[in-house]
Design a protein around this motif. Structure first.
Motif, short mmCIF file in Angstrom:
data_model
loop_
_atom_site.label_atom_id
_atom_site.label_comp_id
_atom_site.label_asym_id
_atom_site.label_seq_id
_atom_site.Cartn_x
_atom_site.Cartn_y
_atom_site.Cartn_z
N GLN A 60 -6.46 -9.95 -6.00
CA GLN A 60 -6.17 -9.19 -7.21
C GLN A 60 -4.66 -9.07 -7.43
O GLN A 60 -4.18 -9.20 -8.55
CB GLN A 60 -6.82 -7.81 -7.16
CG GLN A 60 -8.33 -7.88 -7.33
CD GLN A 60 -8.98 -6.52 -7.19
OE1 GLN A 60 -8.54 -5.67 -6.43
NE2 GLN A 60 -10.06 -6.33 -7.94
N THR A 72 -8.57 -7.70 -2.35
CA THR A 72 -7.41 -6.96 -2.85
C THR A 72 -6.20 -7.87 -2.98
O THR A 72 -5.47 -7.82 -3.99
CB THR A 72 -7.11 -5.75 -1.95
OG1 THR A 72 -8.28 -4.94 -1.88
CG2 THR A 72 -5.95 -4.93 -2.47
N LYS A 131 -6.34 2.01 0.39
CA LYS A 131 -7.70 2.25 0.90
C LYS A 131 -8.16 1.14 1.85
O LYS A 131 -8.69 1.43 2.92
CB LYS A 131 -8.68 2.41 -0.26
CG LYS A 131 -8.47 3.70 -1.02
CD LYS A 131 -9.35 3.78 -2.24
CE LYS A 131 -9.02 5.04 -3.04
NZ LYS A 131 -9.71 5.07 -4.33
N VAL A 132 -7.96 -0.12 1.47
CA VAL A 132 -8.44 -1.20 2.35
C VAL A 132 -7.61 -1.29 3.61
O VAL A 132 -8.13 -1.63 4.68
CB VAL A 132 -8.54 -2.57 1.63
CG1 VAL A 132 -9.54 -2.53 0.49
CG2 VAL A 132 -7.21 -3.11 1.20
N GLY A 182 -12.56 -7.25 2.28
CA GLY A 182 -11.92 -6.24 1.43
C GLY A 182 -10.44 -6.51 1.26
O GLY A 182 -9.88 -6.35 0.16
N LEU A 238 -3.74 -1.08 -8.16
CA LEU A 238 -3.88 -1.97 -7.00
C LEU A 238 -3.19 -1.39 -5.77
O LEU A 238 -3.61 -1.66 -4.64
CB LEU A 238 -3.34 -3.37 -7.31
CG LEU A 238 -4.18 -4.21 -8.25
CD1 LEU A 238 -3.52 -5.56 -8.50
CD2 LEU A 238 -5.59 -4.41 -7.67
N SER A 256 0.81 -1.22 0.00
CA SER A 256 0.00 0.00 0.00
C SER A 256 0.84 1.27 0.00
O SER A 256 0.31 2.36 -0.13
CB SER A 256 -0.95 0.01 1.21
OG SER A 256 -0.24 0.22 2.41
N ASP A 308 -3.23 1.74 -4.89
CA ASP A 308 -4.22 2.65 -4.30
C ASP A 308 -5.32 1.85 -3.59
O ASP A 308 -5.78 2.24 -2.52
CB ASP A 308 -4.85 3.55 -5.36
CG ASP A 308 -3.91 4.64 -5.83
OD1 ASP A 308 -2.98 5.00 -5.07
OD2 ASP A 308 -4.09 5.12 -6.96
N ARG A 309 -5.75 0.76 -4.20
CA ARG A 309 -6.77 -0.08 -3.56
C ARG A 309 -6.23 -0.64 -2.24
O ARG A 309 -6.94 -0.65 -1.24
CB ARG A 309 -7.20 -1.20 -4.49
CG ARG A 309 -8.26 -2.09 -3.87
CD ARG A 309 -8.93 -2.98 -4.90
NE ARG A 309 -9.67 -4.05 -4.27
CZ ARG A 309 -10.91 -3.95 -3.84
NH1 ARG A 309 -11.58 -2.83 -3.99
NH2 ARG A 309 -11.50 -4.98 -3.27
#
Length: 104
Positions: free
Chosen positions: A62, A59, A83-84, A55, A77, A22, A79-80
């Protein structure tokens, strides 16, 4: 507050891997493919029945199935994951704060 399900070692590993994934601007991208590989190997042991992990699991799945053109760069990914992971950390902080205040 309801008791939280215990996290398996694979759950913890997935969470830590997503934490690293992240923040690629401050992480050496050279090691991110290794992080994804470790996470991919551990995903079969993740507790998929825990709704609080959904969540994160989505992720992680993915990342595990993503094929990259540039080593260590997983595009949106990252950014995802950010966020999670922020959502996960906020929920864990709130749970800890509730428990700490209840302990007084």
């Amino acid at each position: 507050m309801a008791d939280q399900p215990r996290l398996s070692l694979a759950d913890h590993a997935m969470i830590h891997a997503l934490g690293v994934l992240s923040r690629p601007p401050i992480t050496d991208r050279a090691g991110l493919d290794l992080v994804v590989g470790v996470m991919r190997d551990l995903m079969p042991g993740v507790t998929r029945e825990n709704p609080q992990l959904m969540g994160l699991i989505q992720t992680a799945d993915q990342f595990a199935t993503c094929r990259v053109a540039v080593p260590g760069c997983y595009g949106g990914l990252h950014d995802r994951a950010w966020k999670v992971m922020n959502d996960w950390d906020r929920r864990r902080l709130a749970e800890a704060w509730d428990r700490a205040r209840g302990a007084k």
